[in-house]
Motif scaffolding. Structure first.
Motif, PDB file in Angstrom:
ATOM      1  N   GLU A   1      10.761  16.770  -4.246  1.00  0.00           N
ATOM      2  CA  GLU A   1      10.841  17.436  -5.549  1.00  0.00           C
ATOM      3  C   GLU A   1      11.604  16.595  -6.575  1.00  0.00           C
ATOM      4  N   PRO A   2      11.165  15.379  -6.857  1.00  0.00           N
ATOM      5  CA  PRO A   2      11.926  14.500  -7.748  1.00  0.00           C
ATOM      6  C   PRO A   2      11.803  14.844  -9.223  1.00  0.00           C
TER       7      PRO A   2
ATOM      8  N   VAL B   1       0.747   5.769  -3.368  1.00  0.00           N
ATOM      9  CA  VAL B   1       1.585   6.935  -3.657  1.00  0.00           C
ATOM     10  C   VAL B   1       0.891   8.154  -3.061  1.00  0.00           C
ATOM     11  N   THR B   2       1.552   8.796  -2.114  1.00  0.00           N
ATOM     12  CA  THR B   2       1.020   9.983  -1.458  1.00  0.00           C
ATOM     13  C   THR B   2       1.774  11.207  -1.950  1.00  0.00           C
TER      14      THR B   2
ATOM     15  N   VAL C   1       1.782  19.714 -10.383  1.00  0.00           N
ATOM     16  CA  VAL C   1       0.395  19.251 -10.300  1.00  0.00           C
ATOM     17  C   VAL C   1       0.075  18.224 -11.380  1.00  0.00           C
ATOM     18  N   GLU C   2       0.710  18.328 -12.545  1.00  0.00           N
ATOM     19  CA  GLU C   2       0.447  17.364 -13.611  1.00  0.00           C
ATOM     20  C   GLU C   2       0.985  15.984 -13.238  1.00  0.00           C
ATOM     21  N   PHE C   3       2.148  15.940 -12.620  1.00  0.00           N
ATOM     22  CA  PHE C   3       2.718  14.666 -12.173  1.00  0.00           C
ATOM     23  C   PHE C   3       1.839  14.050 -11.094  1.00  0.00           C
ATOM     24  N   VAL C   4       1.348  14.869 -10.193  1.00  0.00           N
ATOM     25  CA  VAL C   4       0.463  14.381  -9.137  1.00  0.00           C
ATOM     26  C   VAL C   4      -0.804  13.783  -9.726  1.00  0.00           C
TER      27      VAL C   4
ATOM     28  N   VAL D   1       5.022   5.123  -1.043  1.00  0.00           N
ATOM     29  CA  VAL D   1       5.847   6.192  -1.616  1.00  0.00           C
ATOM     30  C   VAL D   1       5.221   7.547  -1.281  1.00  0.00           C
ATOM     31  N   VAL D   2       6.055   8.480  -0.829  1.00  0.00           N
ATOM     32  CA  VAL D   2       5.623   9.854  -0.609  1.00  0.00           C
ATOM     33  C   VAL D   2       6.427  10.761  -1.527  1.00  0.00           C
ATOM     34  N   VAL D   3       5.729  11.596  -2.302  1.00  0.00           N
ATOM     35  CA  VAL D   3       6.377  12.510  -3.228  1.00  0.00           C
ATOM     36  C   VAL D   3       6.006  13.941  -2.844  1.00  0.00           C
ATOM     37  N   SER D   4       6.982  14.716  -2.390  1.00  0.00           N
ATOM     38  CA  SER D   4       6.764  16.137  -2.138  1.00  0.00           C
ATOM     39  C   SER D   4       7.028  16.888  -3.433  1.00  0.00           C
TER      40      SER D   4
END
Length: 552
Positions: free
Chosen positions: A457-458, A324-325, A491-494, A484-487
Motif C-alpha cells: 500500500e505505498p 512491476v507486478t 486501481v488508477e495507480f495500477v 517490483v511488487v506493489v500491493s
C-alpha cells in the motif's frame, strides 16, 4: 453550519501561514470534499474545524471558526464533542473497546447519556449503517470496510451535526470504499448531517460532493461547485483530466456522465494504444504485456496460517526482472501475509522462497539469510512506512542506511533527492508528510539495491503528483532489471504503473496476467478511463490522447 471567517494559521517557526485568509461556509446536510496536494494544509484545515488547531498543535490562529454558532476560540475540542464527530485514517487505532456494540456505546457513555437512550441509539445506528449482524463481532476481526463503518457509527450515536473524515477510503478495496461512501452519502442526504471529507483518491468521492474545498500549495483556499473548482484544481482524477483535455463543459464528475460524452470515442475502430501503461516521458513497454525477463525469485507452495486461520493457501509466484507486478484483492485476501512470507520475515507455515539469480550467483533460500543479508536481496516497504524509521533526523536515517548497506556516503541522500527533493537533513521523520516519509523509507530500502522490492500500500497519503514520482522511481528500477511488487487497492495507480496484475481472494491467486487483460474484465478493479471508453482497450488518459484525434 460551518463558517471560516478570514482564518489564517501560522505555526511556530514557519516562514509563511499554513492557511491564508480562508473564508468559506458549509451548510447543513452538505457533503464537502477537501482536496489539495500532499502537505498543502488539508489536515490543518480539518484541525481548525475541530478545534485541535491551535489548542493542541500550537501556533497562531487569526480570524474565526464557528461550528453551529460556537467559536473555536472560546470552545476547546472537548466543548465541541456533542457537535463534531471525527473519523481518522486508521479506524482500528481509534477503537477503545473490544466489540461493535461496546464501541457504538462508548461515546455516549462519555457524554453521560442514560442507558435507555444509549440502547435506542445503538439499535438505530446498527440499522442505518447496515451492520446489525456485526453487533457482537470483535473489532479486530472485521474487514477494513466494516471497521470504517463502525468508526462512523461510533460518532454517529452521539448525534453530531458535523462528521469529519480524514481519508476514509485510503485503506479500503474498491468494494469496501463504495460501501463506506454510500453510508457517508446517506448521512448527508437522509439525516442532514454535515460531512467533511479529506481524500487523496478524489475519483472515489468527487461525484458525491455538494461542494469542493481546494487548498493550494500557497495556503490559499477556494470553495465552490465541484465542476467549477475542478477546472483549475492542482490535483485531479482521470475523469477530470480527460474532460479538461477534451474541452468538455461542464466537466463530468462521474464515469456515467463522462461515458455519455465519450460515445464517439467508443465507436472508433478498436486498436491497441502504443503508449503502454507508462506516462509521457517514461520508457514504455508494449501495452498491457508483462516483460519476459529472467526469473529473480520463485515462491512455491506458500501457506501461511495465523492462529489456525489460513491467510495464504498454496500460492506459487514467480517474479521476473524488469517487471512491476500489482498484487490486488479485497481487504483480508492475504496480500500482506504473502509479501511478508516472500520477504522472509513473516510467518511461513509451508513452502519455499528462493532467489534464482541471487547476488552470490547461485540459488539461495531467502529465509536462510540473516536480516542484513536478506535486505540486500528482498526489500520490503510496509503499510506503515514510518515503522522502519527510528532515528531523530532525516540525515541520520540516510547515513545509517549507507553504513548498513556498505554503500558510499551520500547514496541514500541522493536517492531521496530524486524521490522528494528539498527535505532538510535536520528534519525529524515524524514531521514529514506521508509522502515524504514514504520517500525516505523507499530511499533507505533502495540504498541496499535489492533485486526484488516489495511495497505494501505505498500510495496511501500520496497525491497524484506524488504517485507520479513513485511511478517514475519504480520504472527506473525495472529499467535496471529489478523486479517490483506493489500491493495496492489503487486501481488508477495500477493502470499507469503495472505490467502484470495478480488478484488474490481468500488466500488464493484467482487471476494472474497482463494488466489490461485482468483489470478490464473486473468491474471492481477497472480504472476510470477503461469504464468510460469500453469496449476500447484504453486504461489511461495518455492512451486516449494517443488514440483519439486532438479535440478542436
Amino acid at each position: 453550519m460551518i463558517e471560516f471567517d478570514h482564518v489564517s494559521v501560522t505555526f511556530d517557526g514557519a516562514d509563511q501561514p499554513a492557511l491564508r485568509d480562508v473564508t468559506l461556509e458549509i451548510d447543513e446536510g452538505e457533503l464537502a470534499l477537501v482536496i489539495g496536494r500532499t502537505g498543502s494544509g488539508k489536515s490543518t484545515l480539518l484541525g481548525a474545524l475541530t478545534g485541535r488547531v491551535p489548542h493542541f498543535t500550537g501556533g497562531t490562529l487569526a480570524g474565526h471558526v464557528r461550528i453551529n454558532g460556537r467559536d473555536t476560540r472560546e470552545h476547546r475540542p472537548r466543548d465541541l464533542a456533542d457537535l463534531i464527530g471525527v473519523v481518522g485514517q486508521d479506524p482500528l487505532a481509534g477503537f477503545v473497546t473490544d466489540t461493535v456494540e461496546e464501541e457504538l456505546a462508548y461515546g455516549m457513555e462519555q457524554l453521560g447519556l442514560s442507558s435507555a437512550t444509549m440502547r435506542k441509539r445503538v439499535e438505530e445506528t446498527l440499522d442505518v449503517l447496515g451492520i446489525a449482524d456485526l453487533r457482537s463481532a470483535a473489532l479486530t476481526e472485521l474487514s477494513g470496510g466494516e471497521q470504517q463503518r463502525v468508526a462512523i457509527g461510533a460518532v454517529l450515536t452521539t448525534h453530531p451535526k458535523v462528521i469529519v473524515l480524514d481519508e476514509p477510503t485510503s485503506a479500503l478495496d474498491p468494494t469496501g470504499a463504495e460501501d463506506v461512501l454510500a453510508t457517508i452519502t446517506r448521512l448527508a442526504h437522509d439525516l442532514a448531517v454535515t460531512v467533511v471529507v479529506a481524500e487523496h483518491r478524489i475519483e472515489r468521492v468527487l461525484q458525491y460532493a455538494d461542494t469542493v474545498v481546494h487548498i493550494g500549495t500557497n495556503g490559499v483556499v477556494t470553495q465552490g461547485d465541484p465542476a467549477e473548482v475542478m477546472l483549475t484544481a492542482e490535483v485531479a482524477p482521470p475523469v477530470i483530466e480527460l474532460g479538461r483535455w477534451a474541452g468538455w463543459s461542464p466537466l463530468p464528475l462521474s464515469v456515467r456522465d463522462a461515458r455519455r460524452r465519450a460515445r464517439s470515442w467508443r465507436q472508433l475502430p478498436p486498436g491497441q494504444p502504443a503508449t503502454g501503461q507508462h506516462s509521457a516521458g517514461e520508457a514504455a513497454a508494449p501495452a498491457g504485456h508483462p516483460h519476459e525477463g529472467e526469473a529473480l525469485l520463485e515462491a512455491r507452495g506458500i501457506v501461511v496460517r495465523h492462529d489456525g486461520v489460513v491467510a495464504v493457501a498454496d500460492v506459487d509466484l514467480t517474479l521476473r526482472s524488469g517487471e512491476v507486478t500489482a498484487l490486488m484483492g479485497r481487504n483480508g485476501a492475504g496480500k500482506s501475509s504473502l509479501l511478508w512470507a516472500i520477504q522472509g520475515t513473516g510467518a511461513l507455515t509451508k513452502g519455499t522462497v528462493r532467489m534464482t539469480n541471487s547476488i552470490a550467483g547461485q540459488a539461495i533460500d531467502v529465509r536462510s539469510l540473516d536480516a542484513a543479508q536478506r535486505r540486500r536481496h528482498v526489500g520490503l516497504v510496509p503499510q506503515s512506512a514510518a515503522d522502519l524509521l527510528y532515528l531523530d533526523t532525516v540525515g541520520a536515517e540516510c547515513d545509517q542506511a549507507d553504513r548498513e548497506s556498505g554503500r558510499d556516503p551520500g547514496t541514500c541522500r541522493s536517492l531521496l533527492d530524486d524521490l522528494a527533493p528539498g527535505i532538510p537533513d535536520d528534519r525529524h521523520p515524524r514531521d514529514l508528510s506521508e509522502g515524504q516519509r514514504l520517500a525516505l523509507v523507499l530511499a533507505v530500502q533502495l540504498t541496499a539495491d535489492p533485486p526484488v522490492l516489495l511495497l505494501d500500500e505505498p500510495t496511501r497519503g500520496l497525491d497524484y503528483s506524488g504517485k507520479a514520482a513513485l511511478r517514475r522511481a519504480l520504472h527506473g528500477l525495472t529499467a535496471r532489471g529489478r523486479s517490483v511488487v506493489v500491493s495496492t487497492h489503487d486501481v488508477e495507480f495500477v493502470a499507469e504503473t503495472a505490467d502484470r496484475v495478480v488478484v488474490m481472494a481468500s488466500g488464493e491467486v484467482v487471476a494472474d496476467g497482463p494488466t489490461r487483460d485482468v483489470v478490464v474484465s473486473s468491474p471492481a478493479f477497472a480504472p476510470q478511463v477503461s469504464k468510460i471508453t469500453a469496449p476500447q482497450p484504453w486504461l489511461t488518459v495518455d492512451d486516449v490522447r494517443y488514440a483519439v484525434p486532438e479535440p478542436s
